[in-house]
Design a protein around this motif. Structure first.
Motif, mmCIF file in Angstrom:
data_model
loop_
_atom_site.group_PDB
_atom_site.id
_atom_site.type_symbol
_atom_site.label_atom_id
_atom_site.label_comp_id
_atom_site.label_asym_id
_atom_site.label_seq_id
_atom_site.Cartn_x
_atom_site.Cartn_y
_atom_site.Cartn_z
ATOM 1 N N THR A 42 0.760 -1.130 -0.028
ATOM 2 C CA THR A 42 0.071 0.076 0.015
ATOM 3 C C THR A 42 0.950 1.219 -0.140
ATOM 4 N N ALA A 43 0.472 2.187 -0.970
ATOM 5 C CA ALA A 43 1.192 3.505 -1.123
ATOM 6 C C ALA A 43 0.914 4.090 0.370
ATOM 7 N N PRO A 44 2.089 4.875 0.778
ATOM 8 C CA PRO A 44 2.004 6.138 1.993
ATOM 9 C C PRO A 44 1.034 7.197 1.488
ATOM 10 N N ALA A 45 0.245 7.788 2.417
ATOM 11 C CA ALA A 45 -0.492 8.568 2.270
ATOM 12 C C ALA A 45 0.338 10.091 2.628
ATOM 13 N N PHE A 46 0.149 11.239 1.932
ATOM 14 C CA PHE A 46 0.839 12.476 2.163
ATOM 15 C C PHE A 46 0.010 13.717 1.950
ATOM 16 N N PHE A 47 -0.411 14.347 2.992
ATOM 17 C CA PHE A 47 -1.357 15.846 2.807
ATOM 18 C C PHE A 47 -0.828 16.694 3.972
ATOM 19 N N THR A 48 -1.462 17.840 3.833
ATOM 20 C CA THR A 48 -1.362 18.838 4.745
ATOM 21 C C THR A 48 -2.701 19.311 5.264
ATOM 22 N N SER A 49 -3.055 19.228 6.480
ATOM 23 C CA SER A 49 -4.227 19.745 7.079
ATOM 24 C C SER A 49 -3.954 21.041 7.971
ATOM 25 N N GLN A 50 -5.215 21.838 7.951
ATOM 26 C CA GLN A 50 -4.772 23.220 8.438
ATOM 27 C C GLN A 50 -6.125 23.395 9.517
ATOM 28 N N ARG A 51 -5.796 24.017 10.758
ATOM 29 C CA ARG A 51 -6.545 24.568 11.694
ATOM 30 C C ARG A 51 -6.554 26.011 11.758
ATOM 31 N N THR A 52 -7.757 26.722 11.305
ATOM 32 C CA THR A 52 -7.704 27.976 11.481
ATOM 33 C C THR A 52 -8.608 28.679 12.577
ATOM 34 N N ARG A 53 -8.212 29.207 13.525
ATOM 35 C CA ARG A 53 -9.232 29.566 14.741
ATOM 36 C C ARG A 53 -9.139 31.181 14.847
ATOM 37 N N LEU A 54 -10.359 31.672 15.241
ATOM 38 C CA LEU A 54 -10.506 32.922 15.811
ATOM 39 C C LEU A 54 -11.188 32.838 17.214
ATOM 40 N N MET A 55 -10.351 33.669 17.974
ATOM 41 C CA MET A 55 -10.810 33.485 19.597
ATOM 42 C C MET A 55 -11.239 35.001 20.316
ATOM 43 N N ALA A 56 -11.704 35.021 21.013
ATOM 44 C CA ALA A 56 -12.267 36.403 21.738
ATOM 45 C C ALA A 56 -12.532 35.859 23.295
ATOM 46 N N GLY A 57 -12.172 36.737 24.232
ATOM 47 C CA GLY A 57 -12.601 36.610 25.409
ATOM 48 C C GLY A 57 -12.723 37.832 26.024
ATOM 49 N N PHE A 58 -13.761 38.217 26.860
ATOM 50 C CA PHE A 58 -14.422 39.259 27.554
ATOM 51 C C PHE A 58 -14.418 39.111 29.019
ATOM 52 N N SER A 59 -13.850 40.002 29.868
ATOM 53 C CA SER A 59 -14.106 39.887 31.294
ATOM 54 C C SER A 59 -14.580 41.268 31.728
ATOM 55 N N ALA A 60 -15.431 41.118 32.659
ATOM 56 C CA ALA A 60 -15.981 42.233 33.557
ATOM 57 C C ALA A 60 -16.420 41.817 34.885
ATOM 58 N N TYR A 61 -17.155 42.632 35.333
ATOM 59 C CA TYR A 61 -17.399 42.348 36.912
ATOM 60 C C TYR A 61 -18.329 41.018 36.793
ATOM 61 N N ARG A 62 -18.059 40.091 37.558
ATOM 62 C CA ARG A 62 -18.708 39.125 37.649
ATOM 63 C C ARG A 62 -19.038 38.265 36.550
ATOM 64 N N ILE A 63 -18.235 38.174 35.032
ATOM 65 C CA ILE A 63 -18.572 37.675 34.059
ATOM 66 C C ILE A 63 -17.576 37.424 33.238
ATOM 67 N N LYS A 64 -17.386 36.434 32.737
ATOM 68 C CA LYS A 64 -16.563 36.083 31.770
ATOM 69 C C LYS A 64 -17.180 35.492 30.602
ATOM 70 N N LEU A 65 -16.679 35.722 29.259
ATOM 71 C CA LEU A 65 -17.231 35.298 27.785
ATOM 72 C C LEU A 65 -16.206 34.788 27.192
ATOM 73 N N GLY A 66 -16.364 33.514 26.540
ATOM 74 C CA GLY A 66 -15.301 33.101 25.754
ATOM 75 C C GLY A 66 -16.043 32.536 24.335
ATOM 76 N N LEU A 67 -15.200 32.869 23.078
ATOM 77 C CA LEU A 67 -15.958 32.494 21.841
ATOM 78 C C LEU A 67 -14.768 31.972 21.076
ATOM 79 N N THR A 68 -14.713 30.731 20.361
ATOM 80 C CA THR A 68 -13.719 30.330 19.518
ATOM 81 C C THR A 68 -14.486 29.684 18.355
ATOM 82 N N VAL A 69 -14.137 30.309 17.292
ATOM 83 C CA VAL A 69 -14.638 29.766 15.868
ATOM 84 C C VAL A 69 -13.451 29.162 14.976
#
Length: 440
Positions: A50-77
């Motif tokens: 069986t011939a070997p496999a050869f490829f390139t994969s890619q992960r691209t993420r955009l992330m944001a976090g917000f912190s204020a009084y008594r709350i934190k928010l997180g987002l990752t797409v």
């Protein structure tokens, strides 16, 4: 720079937020991680020729976090794809398998106690989130996989100087139903249901209690996951699973311990699993693990360990790539006959300076149960990995793994590969770029 939100992402109208909450802070970040791989028997031995496999994969993420009084928010797409898998003329509305874009995380954490309460806090984290506990053996974010792993859950957290108690729950549905709670456990999407590639859970509950020790930690986990029962229907002479409203319940409980003393560190874990799994089978399994490491000097450390999993034990929603060999022969998508596993290993790490780190591991794998007519040895794996940090935002990683397999591993009772090659290998090189910004 201290960040409450490690490596998260995107666009949250920073000007509006900061003008409304003068004490708030916003974390923005991104990740572009490519991995070029040469696979010649990764995951399972390949048939001779069986011939070997050869490829390139890619992960691209955009992330944001917000912190204020008594709350934190997180987002990752994120978008995950293989270079060239979709031409510009492909309509991914009608070819959903090519759609690698998804919401990885979207959560809010609400502090239920006032911030003036010193050294104690009670908070509620709700939404799509990673569940990462202890060494990620049973609950981890599976970050090695480009897609990663996440859960739609609510987690109530109590934290103090030395104690942590987390109570979490999840309840999955495929859509807004008009009636009933039947759940199709194989929803579409580019992610694995669990570590072994089995059914997705319909619901999950867990209790995690952790006690900090002097240079160590002791924790207790109890986790129950429920799976939709099903029966087999014949549709045009093809067997099709039809899921029901009733559930099978599986439970996992145990202890994790880690301790460091001068140059010596050790880790031990013991878990028991019982109940009924997603296929309606009664299970009674266990996992035992122990390892130690010794820092010879500032640049070199070495250690050894052993893992045992019984045939009935499923390592849940962890990160198997971290434990049972880099070639992912065990407890990943490719099964091995429910034989259980014995893993005896030696690990070394060489870190000559702040930029370079090289690790080398050797594993010897055996079946945990007898296999009629053949020996229990699965084979030997050697892994070497090198990391180079160019800047705080740019890193490179390369690795090579080789597996010397036995006839037992490729036999019909285990991997079931006919005319399998006795030697398998895998190599990769990865570029990881992670810019991050903190706006106060």
């Amino acid at each position: 720079m201290k960040k409450w939100f490690p490596g998260r992402v995107s666009l949250i109208l920073p000007g509006l937020l900061l003008s409304q909450y003068g004490y708030a802070q916003l974390t923005l970040g991104a990740q572009l991680r490519t991995r070029t791989e040469l696979r010649n028997g990764q995951g399972a031995p390949q048939p001779e020729g069986t011939a070997p496999a050869f490829f390139t994969s890619q992960r691209t993420r955009l992330m944001a976090g917000f912190s204020a009084y008594r709350i934190k928010l997180g987002l990752t797409v994120q978008d995950v794809r293989v270079w060239g898998q979709d031409a510009s003329t492909i309509n991914r509305t009608t070819t959903p398998d090519n759609n690698g874009f998804m919401l990885h995380e979207a959560w809010a954490e609400i502090l239920l106690t006032d911030t003036v309460v010193k050294n104690k806090s009670l908070s509620l984290k709700i939404g799509r989130q990673e569940l990462v506990y202890d060494d990620s053996r049973l609950l981890g974010n599976l970050d090695w996989l480009q897609q990663g792993r996440r859960h739609d859950a609510a987690v109530l957290k109590y934290e103090s100087n030395s104690w942590s108690t987390h109570i979490g729950a999840a309840f999955n549905q495929n859509k807004e139903n008009a009636g009933g709670t039947v759940y199709n456990a194989t929803p579409p999407g580019n992610y694995t249901a669990n570590t072994n590639g089995g059914n997705a859970y319909k619901s999950l509950e867990f209790l995690y209690v952790s006690r900090k020790l002097n240079k160590g930690n002791l924790s207790f986990l109890f986790l129950a996951d429920q799976f939709s029962r099903y029966h087999i229907d014949s549709v045009e002479h093809v067997a099709v699973k039809t899921y029901e409203g009733a559930v099978n319940t599986r439970m996992t409980t145990g202890l994790f311990y880690t301790q460091a003393v001068n140059r010596f560190s050790c880790t031990a874990a013991a878990y028991q699993q019982f109940g009924t799994n997603g296929n309606g089978q009664t299970v009674s399994g266990s996992l035992l693990s122990a390892s130690f490491f010794y820092s010879v000097n500032k640049t070199f450390s070495a250690g050894a360990g052993a893992d045992y999993t019984s045939p009935d034990f499923d390592p849940l929603y962890g990160t198997p790539h971290k434990f049972w060999g880099s070639m992912d022969y065990f407890y990943v998508a490719s099964g091995f006959g429910n034989k259980g596993l014995q893993d005896y290993y030696i690990k070394t790490k060489f870190k000559p300076n702040a930029r370079w780190a090289v690790s080398g591991d050797v594993h010897e794998f055996y079946s945990a149960s007898a296999i009629t007519g053949i020996k229990k040895q699965f084979g030997t794996e050697a892994d070497i990995t090198a990391n180079y940090t160019l800047t705080k935002m740019i890193g490179f990683e390369a690795g090579y793994s080789h597996f010397w397999s036995t006839a037992t591993l490729s036999s019909p009772m285990v991997k079931n590969v006919k005319n399998a090659a006795a030697n398998s290998n895998w190599a990769y090189i990865s570029v990881n770029i992670r810019p991050e910004f903190l706006i106060k």
